[in-house]
Design an enzyme around this catalytic site. Structure first.
Site, short mmCIF file in Angstrom:
data_model
loop_
_atom_site.label_atom_id
_atom_site.label_comp_id
_atom_site.label_asym_id
_atom_site.label_seq_id
_atom_site.Cartn_x
_atom_site.Cartn_y
_atom_site.Cartn_z
NE ARG A 81 148.54 77.68 -5.64
CZ ARG A 81 148.94 78.85 -6.61
NH1 ARG A 81 148.76 79.19 -7.56
NH2 ARG A 81 150.39 78.73 -5.91
CE1 TYR A 133 125.58 68.70 0.33
CE2 TYR A 133 126.67 70.84 0.50
CZ TYR A 133 126.58 69.12 0.59
OH TYR A 133 127.22 68.54 0.63
CG ASP A 204 124.02 72.86 -7.38
OD1 ASP A 204 124.40 71.68 -7.44
OD2 ASP A 204 124.38 73.02 -5.86
CE LYS A 229 127.83 64.90 -3.68
NZ LYS A 229 126.42 66.10 -3.67
#
Ligand SMILES: *Cc1c(COP(=O)(O)O)cnc(C)c1O
Length: 433
Positions: A81, A133, A204, A229
């Protein structure tokens, strides 16, 4: 293998982000890359395996790493992690492509947003562009508020930013291009005002990818991506990343990446790293295809308006020429079709190559109707005020042949608009089926 990026020697003095006046001090810049984008995309973070010579890094699935004595791990890893080889490789590649000193990967674009917002103290204020978004809007309005962070939205941030700043404003959130209307923000203009007040700017960059735009070069402090994306590009990984230059942000966000634990799996990092090796080829092709489709739509009598920053007529063309590589428009566009919502829905059912689906940035072309899909959660008056009308169709152009995409879009328009005219009792003027 010689490093592709010349690293500056780390300063013994940790640079603070803000000085005593509260102004942002420019953090040390990333070293200027010694290779161009395509070379970095293929090679940055792609180290042959030292034990076998494997050219492609092996998938390292182990969650834990052996220690020779207490607190002395064999290598640099302890628990996956906190960090693991595949995530490190991916982060190194993204840092190189975004001209950043550091990058941190997360389990989704949304987790990236959440982690950055979590870094703000309760009582902080954030200014955001209005047409962010949908998931970002949801986080800002429904989650951030619950831990005491207030977000206010502006439809014209370049004009409003100065007047919206409060003493407790800590962050400005920009999406350029915005979704789904493809409006652009002049990042440098906003960053200049923000930095005079000691405020950080986040961009972004999902819709363009680092191939088309590098926001840190225009004054942004953090660039974020939904890796889902363009960066991964094959519609088979959900992941996110943030890149930045400041040591202070590196310390704070690395702590939160580990403490919150919204981290991607090694396999997702491996896949996304494989995907980004062809980012320049895919982004270039998608942009060429979107330009061809936008021009065909612009010339169609059945289209009310086309939103695409690659078109000469776009009001955002000057910003695109300034901020985007070679003034490219990217692979995304949207348009309003004649015949209202019904025609927009029909269009998406009549395309043969464009698949009706949410998401974007993959090798395959997609279409959707934002008012009924990605942006359905926003009330109509708010939606329409930002240009998301019922007749708006959003296209994500993939890397298929551009002539085929143009043909597909034109036949689908013809069929949906003519269908509408017949339904309304008016003969179709075009006479085609
Ligand atoms: C998809 C998307 C996100 C969210 O990313 P996920 O990986 O789906 O969590 C954020 N911003 C933009 C612009 C997006 O398109």
């Amino acid at each position: 293998m010689a490093p592709l990026v010349e690293h500056v020697s780390p300063s013994p003095l940790r640079r603070q982000l803000t000085n005593e006046d509260g102004c942002i001090q420019t953090p040390p810049r990333a070293p200027s890359p010694v290779h161009n984008f395509g070379t970095l995309a293929v090679h940055a973070g792609a180290h042959p395996d030292p034990s076998t010579g494997a050219v492609i890094a092996p998938l390292s699935l182990s969650t834990t790493f052996a220690q020779t004595s207490v607190g002395k791990p064999v290598g640099q890893y302890e628990y996956s992690r906190s960090s693991n080889p595949n995530r490190d490789n991916f982060e190194e590649a993204i840092a190189a492509l975004e001209h950043a000193r550091f990058a941190l990967a997360f389990s989704s674009g949304s987790a990236t947003t959440a982690t950055i917002l979590q870094s703000l103290a309760s009582g902080s204020h954030v200014i955001s562009v209005s047409d962010v978004y949908g998931g970002t809007h949801r986080y800002f309005t429904k989650v951030a508020l619950a831990h005491g962070v207030k977000v206010t939205f502006s439809p014209s941030i370049e004009l409003d930013v100065e007047s919206m700043i409060r003493p407790e404003t800590k962050l400005i959130w920009i999406e350029s291009p915005s979704n789904p209307t493809l409006s652009l923000v002049d990042i440098r203009n906003v960053a200049t005002v923000a930095h005079q007040h000691g405020i950080l700017v986040v961009v972004d960059n999902t819709f363009l990818s680092p191939y088309v735009q590098n926001p840190l070069d225009h004054g942004a402090d953090i660039v974020v991506h939904s890796v889902t994306k363009y960066i991964n590009g094959h519609s088979d990984v959900v992941m996110g990343v943030a890149a930045f230059n400041s040591d202070e942000l590196k310390e704070r966000l690395t702590f939160l990446q580990n403490a919150i634990g919204a981290v991607p799996s090694p396999f997702d990092c491996w896949l996304a790293h494989r995907g980004l090796k062809t980012l320049h080829l895919r982004a270039r092709e998608a942009s060429i295809n979107a330009t061809a489709v936008a021009k065909a739509l612009e010339a169609s009598p059945n289209v009310i308006a086309v939103n695409y920053p690659g078109l000469d007529k776009s009001p955002y063309r000057p910003i695109a020429l300034k901020q985007h590589r070679n003034g490219m428009g990217g692979g995304m566009l949207s348009f309003r079709v004649k015949g209202g919502h019904e025609a927009a829905e029909k269009f998406c059912q009549h395309t043969k190559i464009f698949v009706l689906a949410e998401s974007l940035g993959g090798v395959e072309s997609l279409c959707e109707v934002p008012s009924a899909m990605t942006h359905a959660g926003i009330p109509r008056d708010q939606r329409e005020s930002i240009g998301v009308f019922d007749d708006l169709v959003r296209l994500s152009c993939g890397v298929e042949d551009s002539a085929d995409l143009v043909k597909d879009v034109l036949q689908a328009i013809e069929r949906s608009v003519v269908g509408m005219k017949i339904t309304n009792g008016v003969e179709g003027v075009n006479g085609t089926t």
